[in-house]
Each structure stands twice: as structure tokens, then as C-alpha cells.
Scaffold this motif. Structure first.
Motif, PDB file in Angstrom:
ATOM      1  N   GLU B 219     -16.897  -1.144  19.234  1.00 16.75           N
ATOM      2  CA  GLU B 219     -16.972  -0.624  17.949  1.00 16.75           C
ATOM      3  C   GLU B 219     -15.677  -0.060  17.410  1.00 16.75           C
ATOM      4  O   GLU B 219     -15.142  -0.345  16.263  1.00 16.75           O
ATOM      5  N   GLY B 222     -13.072  -2.876  16.739  1.00 15.74           N
ATOM      6  CA  GLY B 222     -13.138  -3.441  15.494  1.00 15.74           C
ATOM      7  C   GLY B 222     -12.919  -2.665  14.498  1.00 15.74           C
ATOM      8  O   GLY B 222     -12.061  -3.015  13.436  1.00 15.74           O
ATOM      9  N   LEU B 223     -13.201  -1.518  14.326  1.00 15.48           N
ATOM     10  CA  LEU B 223     -12.969  -0.398  13.092  1.00 15.48           C
ATOM     11  C   LEU B 223     -11.396  -0.256  13.234  1.00 15.48           C
ATOM     12  O   LEU B 223     -10.707  -0.449  12.100  1.00 15.48           O
ATOM     13  N   ARG B 224     -10.714  -0.354  14.342  1.00 16.38           N
ATOM     14  CA  ARG B 224      -8.925  -0.162  14.346  1.00 16.38           C
ATOM     15  C   ARG B 224      -8.493  -1.566  13.667  1.00 16.38           C
ATOM     16  O   ARG B 224      -7.589  -1.287  13.165  1.00 16.38           O
ATOM     17  N   ARG B 225      -9.267  -2.557  14.255  1.00 14.74           N
ATOM     18  CA  ARG B 225      -8.691  -3.772  13.563  1.00 14.74           C
ATOM     19  C   ARG B 225      -8.757  -3.902  12.135  1.00 14.74           C
ATOM     20  O   ARG B 225      -7.816  -4.193  11.376  1.00 14.74           O
ATOM     21  N   ARG B 226      -9.688  -3.368  11.656  1.00 17.47           N
ATOM     22  CA  ARG B 226      -9.921  -3.248  10.062  1.00 17.47           C
ATOM     23  C   ARG B 226      -8.994  -2.385   9.298  1.00 17.47           C
ATOM     24  O   ARG B 226      -8.413  -2.493   8.288  1.00 17.47           O
ATOM     25  N   VAL B 227      -8.924  -1.153  10.022  1.00 12.04           N
ATOM     26  CA  VAL B 227      -7.767  -0.283   9.474  1.00 12.04           C
ATOM     27  C   VAL B 227      -6.486  -0.971   9.479  1.00 12.04           C
ATOM     28  O   VAL B 227      -5.713  -0.828   8.406  1.00 12.04           O
ATOM     29  N   HIS B 228      -6.079  -1.577  10.457  1.00 11.57           N
ATOM     30  CA  HIS B 228      -4.784  -2.450  10.533  1.00 11.57           C
ATOM     31  C   HIS B 228      -4.638  -3.349   9.363  1.00 11.57           C
ATOM     32  O   HIS B 228      -3.543  -3.601   8.851  1.00 11.57           O
ATOM     33  N   GLU B 229      -5.906  -4.014   8.897  1.00 11.75           N
ATOM     34  CA  GLU B 229      -5.992  -5.128   8.031  1.00 11.75           C
ATOM     35  C   GLU B 229      -5.538  -4.537   6.543  1.00 11.75           C
ATOM     36  O   GLU B 229      -5.017  -5.010   5.748  1.00 11.75           O
ATOM     37  N   LEU B 230      -5.952  -3.088   6.441  1.00 18.38           N
ATOM     38  CA  LEU B 230      -5.822  -2.367   5.112  1.00 18.38           C
ATOM     39  C   LEU B 230      -4.382  -2.316   4.676  1.00 18.38           C
ATOM     40  O   LEU B 230      -3.453  -1.896   5.477  1.00 18.38           O
TER      41      LEU B 230
END
Lengths: 226, 230
Positions: B219, B222-230
Motif C-alpha cells: 500500500e 502504491g501511495l508513493r507512486r501516486r505521489v510521484h505522479e502528482l
């Protein structure tokens, strides 16, 4: 039939590519000679014990030198995205695996055939007492090392630390075949027949060849396809 | 507290109590063995350790096959957790065996087939854990390590069968299901099984804790990847 033809094509392709550049085989052969030289510092080359440990020495040389060839097997396809094209082509993963394994086995056998006489000369050993048995052991054990090495070469092809990871993974897995080959080679170089209790080593060698070839054929498609 | 956490505490408590009870019987009630003296007691931990190691690696192998079949990450979680437990118990088995060997054989280690294969198994599974660290992509990591896990299980089978295939310095099989009975005092055999259960309960608790950690780690990733996408 189609499977064999495809595997044959891949094997011929790999052998041609290797013979044109001679990258891996030159490195492997020179490395093998360097190790044979290094062993002479580890113990007295004229000692009678040399014969007793000859199988172990030879297979260490073959395993170390062979790893250089196996290491290149799949990574050479990375240039120009060749591996993706091969996987996308109508050739099945299993045929690709067997083709590459056959090519690797032939190259490693070539290194072994050069090393044996050199070993005989350097360490004053007559290794030709049972040539056909020795050839059988060489072929069976080389195949065992090759299927494992080719499989793990495919497994580690995309890794950042491929050169570091491959030896750590591959040598422990090779031990079953190496152990049997060492025992049998020592026997055969001493000129003794493979009978009685020693038959178990030959059985192990054949058994591991079958198990690892089957596992490789069954799993290689999973490894290669993303 | 969630059901899984309650289960973890329950398993760990049961396992812990059972170990204490077993230790009481082993250390205070069983007499010394005629030939080996007091040191034979380490067998009540040595043998169950190997049972758990074999069970854990078998579980990891099955989970790996299931992952390749179903492609669900939970099987990858089970595989890595089981391998880590297997590695710890393999190391414990090697250490307890060495201590016994030092007293009975006079040496810590000998290159006997059973010992050698046990050591190879440890190296193979350490390689598995290293391979996992070398791959960043979670799906790629799960897939490749599952394949390696299936290959690795060959060494477990050889370790298990080594005492039948070679004449080893390591003692042969003692349990009735392999020998047909008569090789061991029945009370001692029961105690081996009791300790297998006790250590097994603790191993199961650790497995569940590791599964929780793996889930949380995924989890977080996954969150870290989403932060990178932002």
C-alpha cells in the motif's frame, strides 16, 4: 518437428553470432586457462594428490568459465530490443530456451575440449584412460549446467545488478550436477570403471538433467513474457 | 483489534505456553540418554526446526505455483513470508545441529551430504531473498521470484532424501512414518511432534505478522507512486 526446427534455427543463430564476434568464447577460454594456472599456486602440481582432486578442479574451471558464456546468452539480445522481437516471433519460449541452451552447451563443450589436454599437460595427468565414458559425463554434466545457466540468464536479464546476481543464484543450483560430475570425472581419470555405488552419481546426473530441463521448458515462457 | 491480530496473539500465546510446557518436560522430566548424555535434548528443537523449514519452503513453493497460475499478489506475499521463516529455521537447524555435533562428533561441521545439502538450501533461498531486492517492479519481482522458488524447492527435496540416497554421518530417519517404528522411544517421538506443533504455532504467528507487513508495504509503495505522479 516444428519445435526442433525452431530450436535448431535459434541454436545456429546464436552459434553464428558468437563465432563472428568470438566475444564470450575468447573470454571464457582465456579465463579457464588463467584458473588452470592459478591452481598451480594453490598446491604442488606434481603431487600425487592432483589425480585425486582432478575432477573437482576441472569442473570448477568449467563452471567458472562456462558462466561467462551463460551470462551473455540472453543479455546479448538486449541490444536493439532483439529479445522483445524474439519473444514476439512465432518461436515458442520453450524452443527459444532449448535453442539457446544447445548453443551454450556446444560452446562450453568446446572450451572443455581445449582445457582437458592443457590440464593433462600442466598437471601431468593421463585423462584418456576411459575417453567414451568421460565424453558421456562431459556431455551430461555440461547440459545440466547449461539448462540451469540459460534459465537463470533469462531470469536475470532485466536486472540492474545482473552480473552480480547471476553467480549468487546459479552456482548453488548447479551443485547437484557439479557434484556428480566431479565424482565421476575423478573416477574416470583414475581409469576406474563406473560400477556399484558410483552408478548413483550417473543416475543423479541424468535425473537432474531431466528435472531441470523440464522445469526450464515449463517455466521459461512465464519468465520471458511480461 | 482486527480478527487477524487476535489470531496472531492467540497463536503466539498458545505456541509460547506449549514451548514452556515442553521445556519443562524435556529438561526436568526426561532422563539423560544412555549413550549421548544430556545433549540429546537439543534434538527436540533441532528436528522440529527442520520440519518447519521443509513445511515453510513447501508452502512457499505452492504459493509460487499459485501466483503464476492466478496472478494474485497475496500468493507472492505468502511466498516471501514463508521463505523468510524457512531461512530462519534453516539457520536455527544448522546451529542446533552444529552444537550437537561438537559434543557428539567432536567437530562443529563435516561435509556430509545431509549437512552440505542443508547448507546449499540455505544459500539458494538467501539467493531468492537477494533476487527480490534486485527487482523494482512488483509484478516482475513476483513472477521471477516465483520461478526461482520452484527451482529452489529441488534442493529441499534433496536435503530431505539425502539420508536415504547416501550413507551419511548424519543420523538416519527416526520418526515412525519413515522407519516403520521402533527407532525411538515413543514418549520422545511424541515430544518431537509436540515441539513441532509449538514451534509451528509461533511460525504461523510470525507468518501472519509478515503478511500484514507485506500488505502495508505494498500500500505504501502504491501511495508513493501516486505521489510521484502528482
Amino acid at each position: 518437428m516444428r519445435f526442433l526446427r525452431q530450436a535448431g534455427t535459434i541454436a545456429v543463430k546464436d552459434l553464428k553470432a558468437e563465432l563472428r564476434t568470438k566475444e564470450a568464447i575468447n573470454a571464457s577460454l582465456s579465463f579457464a586457462l588463467v584458473i588452470l594456472l592459478l591452481f598451480s599456486f594453490a598446491f604442488d602440481p606434481t603431487a600425487e594428490q592432483t589425480r585425486e582432486i582432478s575432477g573437482g578442479l576441472l569442473w570448477l574451471v568449467f563452471a567458472f568459465a562456462g558462466a561467462l558464456i551463460l551470462n551473455r546468452s540472453f543479455s546479448r539480445e538486449q541490444a536493439n530490443d532483439c529479445l522483445d522481437i524474439l519473444v514476439a516471433s512465432p518461436v515458442s519460449g520453450a524452443a527459444l530456451f532449448i535453442g539457446k541452451a544447445v548453443a551454450n552447451a556446444i560452446l562450453i563443450l568446446a572450451v572443455e575440449v581445449v582445457c582437458l589436454p592443457v590440464f593433462g599437460v600442466f598437471y601431468n595427468i593421463t585423462w584418456t584412460k576411459r575417453p567414451w565414458w568421460l565424453l558421456l559425463v562431459l556431455v551430461l554434466a555440461t547440459w545440466g549446467l547449461t539448462v540451469i545457466g540459460t534459465m537463470f540468464s533469462a531470469l536475470t536479464v532485466n536486472l540492474r545488478l545482473r552480473e552480480l546476481m547471476l553467480p549468487v543464484l546459479v552456482y548453488p543450483m548447479m551443485i547437484p550436477s557439479l557434484m556428480a560430475a566431479m565424482q565421476l570425472t575423478t573416477l574416470l581419470i583414475a581409469g576406474e570403471p563406473v560400477t556399484g555405488e558410483d552408478i548413483v552419481w550417473l543416475r543423479l546426473l541424468i535425473g537432474f538433467d531431466i528435472i531441470f530441463t523440464a522445469l526450464g521448458i515449463g517455466l521459461v515462457e512465464t519468465v520471458l513474457v511480461n | 483489534m482486527g480478527t487477524r491480530n487476535k489470531l496472531i496473539y492467540l497463536l503466539a500465546a498458545l505456541g509460547g505456553l506449549l514451548v514452556i510446557r515442553n521445556l519443562y518436560v524435556i529438561l526436568l522430566q526426561f532422563p539423560d540418554e544412555a549413550a549421548q548424555g544430556a545433549i540429546y535434548r537439543i534434538m527436540f528443537f533441532h528436528v522440529p526446526c527442520w520440519f518447519i523449514c521443509f513445511t515453510a519452503f513447501l508452502a512457499a513453493g505452492v504459493a509460487s505455483i499459485l501466483y503464476l497460475w492466478k496472478r494474485r499478489m497475496v500468493f507472492d506475499n505468502v511466498a516471501v513470508s514463508a521463505v523468510e521463516i524457512g531461512v530462519v529455521f534453516t539457520a536455527t537447524g544448522l546451529v542446533t545441529g552444529s552444537i550437537w555435533a561438537r559434543v557428539i562428533w567432536g567437530i562443529w561441521w563435516t561435509w556430509d551430504p545431509r549437512l552440505t545439502w542443508a547448507f546449499i538450501t540455505l544459500l539458494v533461498y538467501l539467493g531468492y531473498l537477494m533476487l527480490r531486492r534486485a527487482i523494482d517492479d512488483p509484478t516482475e519481482r513476483a513472477k521471477n521470484s516465483a520461478v526461482l522458488c520452484i527451482f529452489a524447492f529441488v534442493s529441499v527435496v534433496i536435503t530431505y532424501k539425502a539420508i536415504d540416497w547416501w550413507r551419511t554421518q548424519h543420523p538416519g530417519a527416526v520418526l515412525s512414518f519413515r522407519t516403520g517404528g521402533g527407532n525411538i522411544e515413543p514418549a520422545w517421538e511424541m515430544m518431537l511432534l509436540w515441539n513441532f506443533l509449538a514451534l509451528g504455532l509461533i511460525a504461523a504467528a510470525v507468518l501472519l505478522i509478515r503478511l500484514n507487513q507485506e500488505q502495508v508495504r505494498r500500500e505504501v509503495d502504491g501511495l508513493r507512486r501516486r505521489v510521484h505522479e502528482l
